[in-house]
Write a protein that holds these residues in place. Sequence first.
Motif, short mmCIF file in Angstrom:
data_model
loop_
_atom_site.label_atom_id
_atom_site.label_comp_id
_atom_site.label_asym_id
_atom_site.label_seq_id
_atom_site.Cartn_x
_atom_site.Cartn_y
_atom_site.Cartn_z
N ASN A 172 -16.78 -15.74 -39.03
CA ASN A 172 -17.39 -14.31 -38.38
C ASN A 172 -17.76 -13.51 -39.57
OD1 ASN A 172 -16.42 -14.07 -35.45
ND2 ASN A 172 -15.00 -15.31 -36.46
N THR A 173 -18.06 -13.86 -40.65
CA THR A 173 -18.60 -13.23 -41.68
C THR A 173 -20.18 -13.12 -41.53
OG1 THR A 173 -16.93 -13.37 -43.25
CG2 THR A 173 -19.01 -12.41 -44.24
N GLN A 174 -20.79 -11.97 -41.65
CA GLN A 174 -22.18 -11.96 -41.35
C GLN A 174 -22.61 -11.40 -42.87
OE1 GLN A 174 -23.20 -8.91 -38.10
NE2 GLN A 174 -21.26 -9.27 -37.23
N GLY A 175 -23.76 -12.04 -43.03
CA GLY A 175 -24.46 -11.83 -44.58
C GLY A 175 -25.43 -10.47 -44.39
N ARG A 176 -25.97 -10.41 -45.76
CA ARG A 176 -27.03 -9.07 -45.78
C ARG A 176 -27.98 -9.47 -44.72
NH1 ARG A 176 -24.87 -10.01 -51.09
NH2 ARG A 176 -24.17 -8.16 -52.08
N VAL A 186 -17.53 -8.08 -41.65
CA VAL A 186 -16.86 -8.66 -40.70
C VAL A 186 -16.57 -7.76 -39.44
CG1 VAL A 186 -15.00 -10.06 -40.06
CG2 VAL A 186 -15.71 -10.51 -42.19
N ASN A 187 -17.18 -8.13 -38.47
CA ASN A 187 -17.01 -7.30 -37.11
C ASN A 187 -15.44 -7.70 -36.50
OD1 ASN A 187 -16.85 -6.56 -34.14
ND2 ASN A 187 -18.43 -5.69 -34.89
N VAL A 188 -14.72 -6.45 -36.74
CA VAL A 188 -13.21 -6.65 -36.53
C VAL A 188 -12.91 -7.06 -34.94
CG1 VAL A 188 -11.12 -5.39 -36.26
CG2 VAL A 188 -12.74 -4.90 -37.94
N LEU A 189 -13.65 -6.49 -33.90
CA LEU A 189 -13.50 -6.88 -32.50
C LEU A 189 -13.95 -8.43 -32.49
CD1 LEU A 189 -12.74 -6.45 -29.63
CD2 LEU A 189 -14.92 -5.46 -29.38
N ALA A 190 -14.77 -8.80 -33.05
CA ALA A 190 -15.61 -10.27 -32.78
C ALA A 190 -14.34 -11.25 -33.32
CB ALA A 190 -16.63 -10.40 -33.49
N LEU A 191 -13.93 -10.80 -34.51
CA LEU A 191 -12.98 -11.52 -35.39
C LEU A 191 -11.62 -11.66 -34.55
CD1 LEU A 191 -11.91 -13.25 -37.68
CD2 LEU A 191 -11.35 -11.02 -38.89
N ASN A 192 -11.23 -10.64 -33.72
CA ASN A 192 -9.70 -10.71 -33.03
C ASN A 192 -10.09 -11.44 -31.75
OD1 ASN A 192 -8.14 -9.38 -34.82
ND2 ASN A 192 -9.03 -7.19 -34.05
N LEU A 193 -11.12 -11.51 -31.23
CA LEU A 193 -11.47 -12.14 -29.83
C LEU A 193 -11.65 -13.72 -30.45
CD1 LEU A 193 -14.27 -10.17 -28.22
CD2 LEU A 193 -12.19 -10.57 -27.46
N ALA A 194 -12.14 -14.01 -31.48
CA ALA A 194 -11.98 -15.21 -31.87
C ALA A 194 -10.64 -15.66 -32.19
CB ALA A 194 -12.98 -15.49 -33.45
N LEU A 195 -9.75 -15.01 -32.81
CA LEU A 195 -8.42 -15.38 -32.89
C LEU A 195 -7.76 -15.66 -31.69
CD1 LEU A 195 -7.04 -12.63 -35.59
CD2 LEU A 195 -6.56 -15.20 -35.46
N ASP A 196 -7.81 -14.69 -30.67
CA ASP A 196 -7.23 -14.97 -29.40
C ASP A 196 -7.98 -16.35 -28.77
OD1 ASP A 196 -6.03 -12.72 -29.37
OD2 ASP A 196 -7.46 -11.61 -28.36
N ALA A 197 -9.18 -16.65 -28.87
CA ALA A 197 -9.55 -18.10 -28.45
C ALA A 197 -8.90 -19.05 -29.18
CB ALA A 197 -11.05 -17.89 -28.76
N ALA A 198 -8.81 -19.01 -30.51
CA ALA A 198 -8.16 -20.00 -31.26
C ALA A 198 -6.69 -20.23 -30.67
CB ALA A 198 -8.43 -19.89 -32.59
N ASN A 199 -5.93 -19.15 -30.60
CA ASN A 199 -4.62 -19.29 -30.20
C ASN A 199 -4.18 -19.74 -28.79
OD1 ASN A 199 -2.65 -16.58 -31.61
ND2 ASN A 199 -2.79 -18.75 -32.00
N ALA A 200 -5.57 -19.79 -27.67
CA ALA A 200 -5.34 -20.01 -26.49
C ALA A 200 -5.64 -21.65 -26.38
CB ALA A 200 -6.37 -19.28 -25.74
N LYS A 201 -6.24 -22.19 -27.59
CA LYS A 201 -6.38 -23.69 -27.46
C LYS A 201 -5.08 -24.30 -27.33
CE LYS A 201 -10.86 -23.51 -29.29
NZ LYS A 201 -11.96 -23.51 -30.50
#
Length: 201
Positions: A172-176, A186-201
Amino acid sequence: MLKEIRPAILVLVLLSAITGLAYPLAITGIAGVIFPRQAQGSLIEQDGKVIGSALIGQEFKEDKYFHGRPSATVAPDPNDSTKTVPAPYNAANSGGSNLGPTSKALNDRVKEDVEKLKAENPSASVPVDLVTTSGSGLDPDISPDAALFQVPRVAKARSMSEDAVRELVTQNTQGRFAGVIGEPRVNVLALNLALDAANAK
């Protein structure tokens, strides 16, 4: 005299119509066609429901989520309209705190935040963007260092391996922009959504 005033009024009305109406409408229409998502506020949806914007931060307090930068935005106090109360990421009142480097209130708040963060991750130095507010108070992004600093806490709260959480940060790291403009983020909301999705698996 009317001869001189009439052309001036006509030019004023004409330029007002062009610059105040025609031009903004044309640019809005073009933006809606070329960049439809951005023109609508870069909204992020989940299960058909809008949960935020990629352009405006949100406050996350739970240990299982990554936290964004502090926000200095305020809102009117519901009990006393002459005062304000903290309202993090209040898009209706964007702005910084206006506190300078000699401000005791700012220094005390930063020291307190640094102490809390050091207790959370004693082996790493505290990234500056985790204790300083942005000029707008709405910044949705943090530095990769600020995200990696929080990995141990998030991994522990979610019973995940630190390597798995670290990998999500990397993904979730975006470059220059164009490889040269700005800094990695790193967009915090996008990262937290990715976390929730990973935990749901």
